[in-house]
Design a protein around this motif. Structure first.
Motif, PDB file in Angstrom:
ATOM      1  N   MET A  83     -34.574 -10.816 -18.982  1.00  0.00           N
ATOM      2  CA  MET A  83     -34.604 -12.106 -19.667  1.00  0.00           C
ATOM      3  C   MET A  83     -34.787 -13.247 -18.676  1.00  0.00           C
ATOM      4  SD  MET A  83     -34.704 -13.689 -22.485  1.00  0.00           S
ATOM      5  CE  MET A  83     -34.113 -12.648 -23.822  1.00  0.00           C
ATOM      6  N   SER A  84     -34.221 -13.117 -17.476  1.00  0.00           N
ATOM      7  CA  SER A  84     -34.406 -14.170 -16.475  1.00  0.00           C
ATOM      8  C   SER A  84     -35.870 -14.297 -16.089  1.00  0.00           C
ATOM      9  CB  SER A  84     -33.547 -13.885 -15.234  1.00  0.00           C
ATOM     10  OG  SER A  84     -33.946 -12.698 -14.580  1.00  0.00           O
ATOM     11  N   SER A  85     -36.611 -13.191 -16.153  1.00  0.00           N
ATOM     12  CA  SER A  85     -38.048 -13.234 -15.870  1.00  0.00           C
ATOM     13  C   SER A  85     -38.779 -14.053 -16.928  1.00  0.00           C
ATOM     14  CB  SER A  85     -38.616 -11.810 -15.820  1.00  0.00           C
ATOM     15  OG  SER A  85     -40.016 -11.828 -15.689  1.00  0.00           O
ATOM     16  N   PHE A  86     -38.424 -13.873 -18.201  1.00  0.00           N
ATOM     17  CA  PHE A  86     -39.040 -14.660 -19.279  1.00  0.00           C
ATOM     18  C   PHE A  86     -38.712 -16.143 -19.120  1.00  0.00           C
ATOM     19  CE2 PHE A  86     -39.226 -10.508 -21.310  1.00  0.00           C
ATOM     20  CZ  PHE A  86     -40.423 -10.562 -22.004  1.00  0.00           C
ATOM     21  N   ILE A  87     -37.469 -16.442 -18.821  1.00  0.00           N
ATOM     22  CA  ILE A  87     -37.039 -17.836 -18.686  1.00  0.00           C
ATOM     23  C   ILE A  87     -37.790 -18.535 -17.561  1.00  0.00           C
ATOM     24  CG2 ILE A  87     -35.081 -19.309 -18.044  1.00  0.00           C
ATOM     25  CD1 ILE A  87     -33.283 -17.189 -19.460  1.00  0.00           C
TER      26      ILE A  87
ATOM     27  N   LEU B  93     -43.678 -29.424 -25.388  1.00  0.00           N
ATOM     28  CA  LEU B  93     -44.012 -28.807 -24.104  1.00  0.00           C
ATOM     29  C   LEU B  93     -43.342 -27.444 -23.990  1.00  0.00           C
ATOM     30  CD1 LEU B  93     -45.056 -28.693 -21.211  1.00  0.00           C
ATOM     31  CD2 LEU B  93     -43.182 -30.206 -20.525  1.00  0.00           C
ATOM     32  N   LEU B  94     -42.056 -27.368 -24.325  1.00  0.00           N
ATOM     33  CA  LEU B  94     -41.343 -26.090 -24.287  1.00  0.00           C
ATOM     34  C   LEU B  94     -41.943 -25.080 -25.265  1.00  0.00           C
ATOM     35  CD1 LEU B  94     -37.600 -27.203 -24.044  1.00  0.00           C
ATOM     36  CD2 LEU B  94     -38.789 -25.710 -22.428  1.00  0.00           C
TER      37      LEU B  94
ATOM     38  N   SER C  31     -37.558  -9.594 -31.063  1.00  0.00           N
ATOM     39  CA  SER C  31     -36.197 -10.124 -30.953  1.00  0.00           C
ATOM     40  C   SER C  31     -36.036 -10.939 -29.673  1.00  0.00           C
ATOM     41  CB  SER C  31     -35.179  -8.981 -30.979  1.00  0.00           C
ATOM     42  OG  SER C  31     -35.292  -8.173 -29.819  1.00  0.00           O
ATOM     43  N   ILE C  32     -36.746 -10.545 -28.611  1.00  0.00           N
ATOM     44  CA  ILE C  32     -36.692 -11.289 -27.346  1.00  0.00           C
ATOM     45  C   ILE C  32     -37.249 -12.690 -27.548  1.00  0.00           C
ATOM     46  CG2 ILE C  32     -37.618 -11.419 -24.995  1.00  0.00           C
ATOM     47  CD1 ILE C  32     -37.578  -8.342 -24.971  1.00  0.00           C
ATOM     48  N   PHE C  33     -38.404 -12.794 -28.216  1.00  0.00           N
ATOM     49  CA  PHE C  33     -39.019 -14.107 -28.418  1.00  0.00           C
ATOM     50  C   PHE C  33     -38.263 -14.932 -29.454  1.00  0.00           C
ATOM     51  CE2 PHE C  33     -42.592 -12.387 -26.050  1.00  0.00           C
ATOM     52  CZ  PHE C  33     -42.941 -13.489 -25.284  1.00  0.00           C
ATOM     53  N   GLN C  34     -37.575 -14.280 -30.364  1.00  0.00           N
ATOM     54  CA  GLN C  34     -36.733 -15.032 -31.289  1.00  0.00           C
ATOM     55  C   GLN C  34     -35.578 -15.682 -30.531  1.00  0.00           C
ATOM     56  OE1 GLN C  34     -37.173 -15.784 -34.656  1.00  0.00           O
ATOM     57  NE2 GLN C  34     -35.513 -17.175 -34.086  1.00  0.00           N
ATOM     58  N   GLU C  35     -35.014 -14.935 -29.576  1.00  0.00           N
ATOM     59  CA  GLU C  35     -33.941 -15.483 -28.752  1.00  0.00           C
ATOM     60  C   GLU C  35     -34.456 -16.643 -27.901  1.00  0.00           C
ATOM     61  OE1 GLU C  35     -30.720 -13.992 -25.357  1.00  0.00           O
ATOM     62  OE2 GLU C  35     -31.945 -12.513 -26.445  1.00  0.00           O
TER      63      GLU C  35
ATOM     64  N   HIS D 140     -36.990 -18.541 -28.635  1.00  0.00           N
ATOM     65  CA  HIS D 140     -37.277 -19.640 -29.570  1.00  0.00           C
ATOM     66  C   HIS D 140     -36.010 -20.448 -29.844  1.00  0.00           C
ATOM     67  CE1 HIS D 140     -38.333 -21.604 -33.420  1.00  0.00           C
ATOM     68  NE2 HIS D 140     -39.583 -21.538 -32.973  1.00  0.00           N
ATOM     69  N   ASN D 141     -34.896 -19.757 -30.013  1.00  0.00           N
ATOM     70  CA  ASN D 141     -33.623 -20.451 -30.225  1.00  0.00           C
ATOM     71  C   ASN D 141     -33.231 -21.269 -28.993  1.00  0.00           C
ATOM     72  OD1 ASN D 141     -33.458 -19.241 -32.743  1.00  0.00           O
ATOM     73  ND2 ASN D 141     -32.189 -17.540 -32.026  1.00  0.00           N
ATOM     74  N   MET D 142     -33.542 -20.741 -27.816  1.00  0.00           N
ATOM     75  CA  MET D 142     -33.257 -21.475 -26.578  1.00  0.00           C
ATOM     76  C   MET D 142     -34.061 -22.770 -26.507  1.00  0.00           C
ATOM     77  SD  MET D 142     -33.262 -18.446 -23.732  1.00  0.00           S
ATOM     78  CE  MET D 142     -32.079 -17.105 -23.719  1.00  0.00           C
ATOM     79  N   VAL D 143     -35.329 -22.704 -26.944  1.00  0.00           N
ATOM     80  CA  VAL D 143     -36.207 -23.875 -26.901  1.00  0.00           C
ATOM     81  C   VAL D 143     -35.629 -25.022 -27.725  1.00  0.00           C
ATOM     82  CG1 VAL D 143     -38.439 -24.762 -27.713  1.00  0.00           C
ATOM     83  CG2 VAL D 143     -38.351 -22.668 -26.338  1.00  0.00           C
ATOM     84  N   PHE D 144     -35.088 -24.704 -28.901  1.00  0.00           N
ATOM     85  CA  PHE D 144     -34.592 -25.752 -29.800  1.00  0.00           C
ATOM     86  C   PHE D 144     -33.086 -25.988 -29.648  1.00  0.00           C
ATOM     87  CE2 PHE D 144     -38.641 -24.602 -31.670  1.00  0.00           C
ATOM     88  CZ  PHE D 144     -39.180 -25.853 -31.910  1.00  0.00           C
ATOM     89  N   SER D 145     -32.603 -25.668 -28.461  1.00  0.00           N
ATOM     90  CA  SER D 145     -31.235 -26.043 -28.082  1.00  0.00           C
ATOM     91  C   SER D 145     -31.336 -26.777 -26.750  1.00  0.00           C
ATOM     92  CB  SER D 145     -30.361 -24.790 -27.949  1.00  0.00           C
ATOM     93  OG  SER D 145     -30.783 -24.009 -26.836  1.00  0.00           O
ATOM     94  N   ASN D 146     -30.234 -26.960 -26.066  1.00  0.00           N
ATOM     95  CA  ASN D 146     -30.254 -27.594 -24.739  1.00  0.00           C
ATOM     96  C   ASN D 146     -30.235 -26.572 -23.616  1.00  0.00           C
ATOM     97  OD1 ASN D 146     -30.299 -30.296 -25.643  1.00  0.00           O
ATOM     98  ND2 ASN D 146     -28.083 -30.238 -25.996  1.00  0.00           N
ATOM     99  N   PHE D 147     -30.630 -25.343 -23.916  1.00  0.00           N
ATOM    100  CA  PHE D 147     -30.538 -24.273 -22.922  1.00  0.00           C
ATOM    101  C   PHE D 147     -31.303 -24.605 -21.642  1.00  0.00           C
ATOM    102  CE2 PHE D 147     -32.363 -20.606 -20.806  1.00  0.00           C
ATOM    103  CZ  PHE D 147     -31.239 -19.852 -20.524  1.00  0.00           C
TER     104      PHE D 147
END
Length: 455
Positions: free
Chosen positions: A62-66, A142-143, A189-193, A195-202
């Motif tokens: 997941m850190s690679s995706f981020i 942008l995100l 499920s990875i991209f759903q997670e 996506h949730n990060m994008v619309f938060s302050n992650f």
């Protein structure tokens, strides 16, 4: 760190886990200044700067995706506020990101053609821009655009035309960190997670913790030096001379014989019997049936439309070819530059960075490239500029709206922006000459006997 010692694919059991210990940086902050050689007759080159951040987070897939999303958000995207500020103030001609996600997570911002007298200004600007993102938030478009670009890459899942190879290489990210390598197959499920990060302050919190307040940072500056090449040559010659002086006559003779055997082995002609030992295909191993590419051709308003049916995860690919036969040969470089500008300039409805977000969110990316076609019957040459674009089927109407906006409403009034694009092209061309000279040379040679290569 030897990859061959770390892993032998044929010996890995399904439940095997690597014994790889995570590395930690040796110091909290490193400042390193080095010199790189340039030729005596080279024009004065500018410095190169690398700013590195250690991401104090456990290595995982997941850190690679981020970090891939952050590469686009912070540096690669035309909509990146950091990129825009650096180019606006002419602090660097071009820059790019590097992310390392193996034994530890590291992120580097590499800036090229930097005036050494303005290096502190560049470092301060990067730090300020990161803090502004944390305080004011990152543009969600942008995100989202960066996430959609990454998602499209995984939907295509293409490494050398192989889906399996794509997933194999990317599953190594999970294997390095001791995670279940099959977890990556549940990509939705990875991209759903994400996506949730994008619309938060992650991502804002991530930048605040791992960039603005990073425990470990590195600053490396490379200065050009016309004397270094000669100095390195003198040092190398002395080192070789010292090594030779340390050898006995027998050791020298052994080295001479070794080199002779090597030269003989390289230049010798193998016998027919030896050649037969090389694995090879027989003619009956080759499939004789021709693969049929089924397509239809229609004409609408005098334009030929060629359609090929191919199922690739609901992704539709378009190539639009525009005839250049009326353009004089000496004006073709200008046309090439014009196509580079088309998706990097503002339009009547969007700034260039807003347009960049629109392209990323609603399409899988677009590009222009020249195409030289030779008629197989008449041998005549046709020159085309091809507009390549792809999108998911539901996004096709929006894709055409974006194309129409670019084709009919692009503005070429911002001379500073045109200069930024030109500087970036010049730098990339310089890199091509320095690192892929053999390819350019072969293209030049081919132009002497092939009409298609002439252009």
């Amino acid at each position: 760190f030897n990859i061959q010692e770390e892993m032998t694919i044929s010996n890995i059991a399904s439940d095997a886990r690597p014994n790889i210990k995570e590395e930690k940086p040796s110091a909290t902050s490193i400042w390193n200044e080095e010199y790189y050689p340039i030729f005596e007759d080279d024009e004065d080159s500018a410095s190169l700067i690398s700013i590195g951040y250690h991401i104090d987070k456990k290595v995982s897939f997941m850190s690679s995706f981020i970090l891939n999303i952050l590469k686009d958000v912070l540096v690669t995207s035309y909509a990146s506020p950091l990129r825009r500020e650096i180019l606006k103030k002419s602090l660097a001609q071009d820059f790019y990101p590097v992310a390392i996600t193996k034994r530890r997570n590291d992120f580097f911002i590499m800036a090229e053609e930097v005036d050494e007298n303005r290096k502190d200004e560049l470092i301060l600007l990067i730090d300020t821009a990161l803090k502004d993102m944390v305080r004011g938030g990152i543009d969600k478009n942008l995100l989202l655009g960066s996430l959609k670009a990454l998602e499209m890459e995984w939907m295509e899942a293409n490494t050398n035309n192989s889906h399996g190879l794509f997933y194999l290489l990317n599953s190594l990210e999970s294997w390095y960190s001791g995670e279940d390598i099959f977890k990556i197959l549940n990509i939705k499920s990875i991209f759903q997670e994400l996506h949730n990060m994008v619309f938060s302050n992650f991502f804002e919190d991530f930048i605040d913790k791992h960039f603005v307040n990073a425990k470990y940072k590195s600053f490396t500056i490379l200065y050009p030096d016309k004397k270094k090449m000669k100095e390195d040559e003198i040092k190398r010659s002395k080192r070789l001379a010292d090594y030779k002086a340390s050898l006995s006559e027998e050791e020298i003779e052994e080295l001479i014989l070794f080199n002779k055997r090597l030269e003989d082995n390289i230049s010798r002609i193998y016998s027919d019997e030896e050649k037969k030992t090389i694995p090879h295909l027989h003619l009956n191993d080759i499939q004789k049936d021709i693969w049929n590419c089924y397509y239809t051709v229609e004409k609408q308003d005098g334009v030929a439309l060629l359609s090929v049916e191919k199922c690739i995860n609901d992704i539709i690919y378009f190539d639009f070819a525009f005839d250049l036969s009326s353009i004089p040969a000496d004006r073709l470089p200008v046309v090439s530059f014009l196509t580079d500008l088309l998706i990097q300039m503002e339009t009547t409805s969007h700034t260039y960075y807003e347009l960049s977000n629109e392209i990323a969110i609603h399409t899988g990316g677009m590009s222009f490239f020249p195409e030289v076609i030779e008629n197989k019957h008449t041998k005549d040459i046709n020159l085309k500029i091809v507009w390549n674009i792809k999108a998911l089927a539901p996004k096709v109407p929006k894709m055409f709206d974006i194309m129409q906006e670019i084709a009919q409403h692009t503005l070429f009034e911002d001379k500073n922006r045109i200069r930024e694009v030109l500087d970036s092209i010049i730098l990339r061309s310089k890199f091509e000459f320095e690192n892929r000279g053999h390819v350019l040379t072969s293209s030049r040679v081919a132009s002497y006997f092939l009409k298609t290569s002439k252009y």
